[in-house]
Design a protein around this motif. Structure first.
Motif, PDB file in Angstrom:
ATOM      1  N   ARG A  72     -16.239  -0.253  -0.458  1.00  0.00           N
ATOM      2  CA  ARG A  72     -15.424  -1.461  -0.542  1.00  0.00           C
ATOM      3  C   ARG A  72     -13.962  -1.091  -0.341  1.00  0.00           C
ATOM      4  O   ARG A  72     -13.562   0.056  -0.566  1.00  0.00           O
ATOM      5  CB  ARG A  72     -15.615  -2.149  -1.894  1.00  0.00           C
ATOM      6  CG  ARG A  72     -15.157  -1.318  -3.089  1.00  0.00           C
ATOM      7  CD  ARG A  72     -15.349  -2.092  -4.387  1.00  0.00           C
ATOM      8  NE  ARG A  72     -15.015  -1.308  -5.568  1.00  0.00           N
ATOM      9  CZ  ARG A  72     -13.805  -1.160  -6.062  1.00  0.00           C
ATOM     10  NH1 ARG A  72     -12.766  -1.751  -5.441  1.00  0.00           N
ATOM     11  NH2 ARG A  72     -13.594  -0.441  -7.149  1.00  0.00           N
ATOM     12  N   PRO A  73     -13.143  -2.040   0.082  1.00  0.00           N
ATOM     13  CA  PRO A  73     -11.718  -1.733   0.278  1.00  0.00           C
ATOM     14  C   PRO A  73     -11.004  -1.529  -1.055  1.00  0.00           C
ATOM     15  O   PRO A  73     -11.420  -2.059  -2.088  1.00  0.00           O
ATOM     16  CB  PRO A  73     -11.186  -2.955   1.023  1.00  0.00           C
ATOM     17  CG  PRO A  73     -12.118  -4.058   0.648  1.00  0.00           C
ATOM     18  CD  PRO A  73     -13.470  -3.426   0.477  1.00  0.00           C
ATOM     19  N   ALA A  74      -9.933  -0.772  -0.998  1.00  0.00           N
ATOM     20  CA  ALA A  74      -9.143  -0.526  -2.203  1.00  0.00           C
ATOM     21  C   ALA A  74      -8.362  -1.772  -2.575  1.00  0.00           C
ATOM     22  O   ALA A  74      -7.980  -2.576  -1.731  1.00  0.00           O
ATOM     23  CB  ALA A  74      -8.187   0.645  -1.978  1.00  0.00           C
ATOM     24  N   THR A  75      -8.149  -1.955  -3.879  1.00  0.00           N
ATOM     25  CA  THR A  75      -7.347  -3.057  -4.398  1.00  0.00           C
ATOM     26  C   THR A  75      -6.080  -2.492  -5.022  1.00  0.00           C
ATOM     27  O   THR A  75      -5.986  -1.287  -5.273  1.00  0.00           O
ATOM     28  CB  THR A  75      -8.138  -3.841  -5.455  1.00  0.00           C
ATOM     29  OG1 THR A  75      -8.448  -2.967  -6.542  1.00  0.00           O
ATOM     30  CG2 THR A  75      -9.423  -4.381  -4.852  1.00  0.00           C
ATOM     31  N   PRO A  76      -5.071  -3.332  -5.290  1.00  0.00           N
ATOM     32  CA  PRO A  76      -3.846  -2.811  -5.919  1.00  0.00           C
ATOM     33  C   PRO A  76      -4.099  -2.114  -7.243  1.00  0.00           C
ATOM     34  O   PRO A  76      -3.351  -1.239  -7.648  1.00  0.00           O
ATOM     35  CB  PRO A  76      -2.987  -4.077  -6.113  1.00  0.00           C
ATOM     36  CG  PRO A  76      -3.480  -5.024  -5.071  1.00  0.00           C
ATOM     37  CD  PRO A  76      -4.945  -4.755  -4.927  1.00  0.00           C
ATOM     38  N   GLU A  77      -5.177  -2.512  -7.963  1.00  0.00           N
ATOM     39  CA  GLU A  77      -5.463  -1.881  -9.240  1.00  0.00           C
ATOM     40  C   GLU A  77      -6.177  -0.558  -9.071  1.00  0.00           C
ATOM     41  O   GLU A  77      -6.291   0.228 -10.011  1.00  0.00           O
ATOM     42  CB  GLU A  77      -6.336  -2.801 -10.107  1.00  0.00           C
ATOM     43  CG  GLU A  77      -5.633  -4.065 -10.573  1.00  0.00           C
ATOM     44  CD  GLU A  77      -5.531  -5.107  -9.476  1.00  0.00           C
ATOM     45  OE1 GLU A  77      -6.239  -4.967  -8.471  1.00  0.00           O
ATOM     46  OE2 GLU A  77      -4.738  -6.057  -9.617  1.00  0.00           O
ATOM     47  N   THR A  78      -6.708  -0.307  -7.860  1.00  0.00           N
ATOM     48  CA  THR A  78      -7.442   0.933  -7.616  1.00  0.00           C
ATOM     49  C   THR A  78      -6.478   2.093  -7.532  1.00  0.00           C
ATOM     50  O   THR A  78      -5.415   1.982  -6.934  1.00  0.00           O
ATOM     51  CB  THR A  78      -8.235   0.824  -6.299  1.00  0.00           C
ATOM     52  OG1 THR A  78      -9.110  -0.300  -6.381  1.00  0.00           O
ATOM     53  CG2 THR A  78      -9.055   2.083  -6.068  1.00  0.00           C
ATOM     54  N   PRO A  79      -6.817   3.249  -8.111  1.00  0.00           N
ATOM     55  CA  PRO A  79      -5.947   4.420  -7.962  1.00  0.00           C
ATOM     56  C   PRO A  79      -5.704   4.723  -6.504  1.00  0.00           C
ATOM     57  O   PRO A  79      -6.580   4.584  -5.658  1.00  0.00           O
ATOM     58  CB  PRO A  79      -6.759   5.550  -8.638  1.00  0.00           C
ATOM     59  CG  PRO A  79      -7.657   4.846  -9.605  1.00  0.00           C
ATOM     60  CD  PRO A  79      -7.971   3.522  -8.969  1.00  0.00           C
ATOM     61  N   SER A  80      -4.484   5.101  -6.214  1.00  0.00           N
ATOM     62  CA  SER A  80      -4.065   5.294  -4.827  1.00  0.00           C
ATOM     63  C   SER A  80      -4.932   6.304  -4.118  1.00  0.00           C
ATOM     64  O   SER A  80      -5.217   7.377  -4.635  1.00  0.00           O
ATOM     65  CB  SER A  80      -2.602   5.757  -4.793  1.00  0.00           C
ATOM     66  OG  SER A  80      -2.226   6.046  -3.468  1.00  0.00           O
ATOM     67  N   THR A  81      -5.384   5.942  -2.926  1.00  0.00           N
ATOM     68  CA  THR A  81      -6.158   6.873  -2.115  1.00  0.00           C
ATOM     69  C   THR A  81      -5.277   7.577  -1.114  1.00  0.00           C
ATOM     70  O   THR A  81      -5.735   8.438  -0.381  1.00  0.00           O
ATOM     71  CB  THR A  81      -7.269   6.131  -1.358  1.00  0.00           C
ATOM     72  OG1 THR A  81      -6.664   5.128  -0.543  1.00  0.00           O
ATOM     73  CG2 THR A  81      -8.215   5.476  -2.337  1.00  0.00           C
TER      74      THR A  81
END
Length: 413
Positions: free
Chosen positions: A397-406
């Motif tokens: 799934r795509p990263a969200t703003p709450e997801t730790p930075s990839t």
């Protein structure tokens, strides 16, 4: 009537028991006992994929379908080799200003906390007595000079009389002795003058170095004494703050790398004041021994501090830049998990999660640099790995703003 009741209860018990046996699997699953019931019926152990997980991750593979995860592609890139530490800011010189003669403070020419330059007059002491002594000695010197001149004339006169056989050798020798005594007295008085003039310079207390002055404990009118060894005997303290030192402890395992880097040239050090400010310098000093209690060696970085962003006694984060690793493999730090066999992460191949044990070389700037266990170009799970087991199906799934930075953090040079 009693027999009828017993018969009714017996029929109800049989019905409930039969229904429970018929729906036993569903009931066991709702109670969380499905895995145990299945294992008891089949007589088999847990799956090999589940057995490979760290304790607490074993279970059925994807009972609810693919696990949604966020991944990032690992690429080789140049990264600085950084050693992080916590440092203490220290003034290069911290000098207590004390009087060098007994006197009274007549004037204070500096304010507390002011920035002073080397040679600035900070305090003026009472110099009237010394100036009077200097006047006496200068008068004595003029007298001595007159006596020397007269003695020279006497010697010349007796030499001339002796050459004409009109004088005696005794008179000539006496005149020469008088001349030498007068010259010696002149030299002594000139030395006394130099001593008084030196003492006069002590009546003007000047800044020995450029820096920031602290509290001024003695004001105008205070009598100061040389023999006073109490803390209050110090008139003030000057800290040299530009440049300035940052002292920090380095684990001894990094000592060979630091010494090798210093042998090639200056080793850069960053002092991080906050997230947006840093000041850079170089390592100026390594302690000549390792502390056996902590296994660390003390280093000092010399940093230009014209803006006074660093203050003596301040704690700062320190980064020692040992060089650049040209093809480093780094992953976001949240991708790393800890298990019984050490650090590990999940690599996604063809929609399946593979548990991979790795060796961490260092962690810096929110990234963990991998020394072994991962290749460039592989996809690593950065979010959602807490629900994964080895061999589980995943859905990216795509990263969200709450997801730790990839995204890789930019290297700090």
């Amino acid at each position: 009537m009693r027999m009828v009741r017993v018969a009714v209860f017996a029929v109800i018990a049989v019905a409930v028991g039969g229904a429970g046996y018929f729906y036993r699997d569903e009931v066991a699953q709702r109670l969380g006992l499905g895995a145990f019931a299945s294992a008891a019926e089949k007589g088999s152990a847990a799956s090999p994929a589940a057995a490979a997980q760290p304790q607490g991750r074993r279970g059925r593979l994807n009972p609810g379908g693919p696990v949604p995860v966020v991944v990032t592609k690992v690429a080789k890139k140049p990264l600085p080799i950084v050693i992080e530490a916590v440092g203490t800011v220290q003034a290069i010189a911290s000098i207590q200003i004390k009087p060098r003669l007994d006197s009274q403070i007549m004037k204070v020419n500096v304010e507390e906390g002011a920035l002073v330059k080397e040679g600035d007059v900070l305090f003026e002491l009472d110099a009237r007595t010394l100036k009077a002594q200097l006047g006496q000695i200068e008068a004595q010197i003029r007298k001595d000079q007159a006596q020397v001149a007269q003695a020279k004339r006497d010697v010349s006169r007796y030499e001339e009389l002796l050459s004409k056989n009109a004088g005696t050798v005794v008179n000539r020798d006496t005149a020469q002795t008088t001349l030498k005594a007068a010259e010696a007295q002149l030299e002594a008085d000139e030395a006394a003058k130099a001593s008084v003039m030196t003492s006069l310079t002590y009546t003007e207390i000047r800044a020995p170095v450029s820096g920031r002055i602290g509290s001024i404990s003695s004001k105008a009118g205070t009598v100061v004494r040389v023999g006073d060894n109490t803390a209050a005997s110090s008139l003030a303290t000057i800290n040299q703050v530009d440049p300035i030192y940052v002292a920090f402890a380095i684990p001894q395992v990094f000592l060979p790398d630091i010494r090798a880097a210093m042998a090639k040239g200056d080793v850069k050090v960053n002092a991080l004041i906050d997230d947006n400010r840093k000041q850079s310098g170089v390592i100026a000093f390594l302690e000549n021994t390792v502390d056996p209690l902590t296994g660390t060696v003390t280093a000092k970085a010399r940093i230009n501090n014209a803006t006074e962003g660093l203050w003596p006694g301040q704690f700062v984060k320190v980064e020692v830049i040992l060089g650049i690793e040209p093809e480093a493999i780094a992953v976001p730090a949240p991708a790393i998990q800890l298990g019984p066999q050490g650090p590990y992460l999940f690599v996604v191949k063809d929609g399946v999660a593979e548990l991979r044990n790795v060796v961490i070389k260092r962690t810096q700037g929110g990234e963990s640099v991998i020394g072994k266990g991962l290749e460039g170009g592989e996809q690593v799970v950065t979010d959602g790995q807490l629900r994964l087991v080895n061999g589980a199906n995943v859905g990216i799934r795509p990263a969200t703003p709450e997801t730790p930075s990839t995204a890789a953090a930019p290297p700090r040079g």
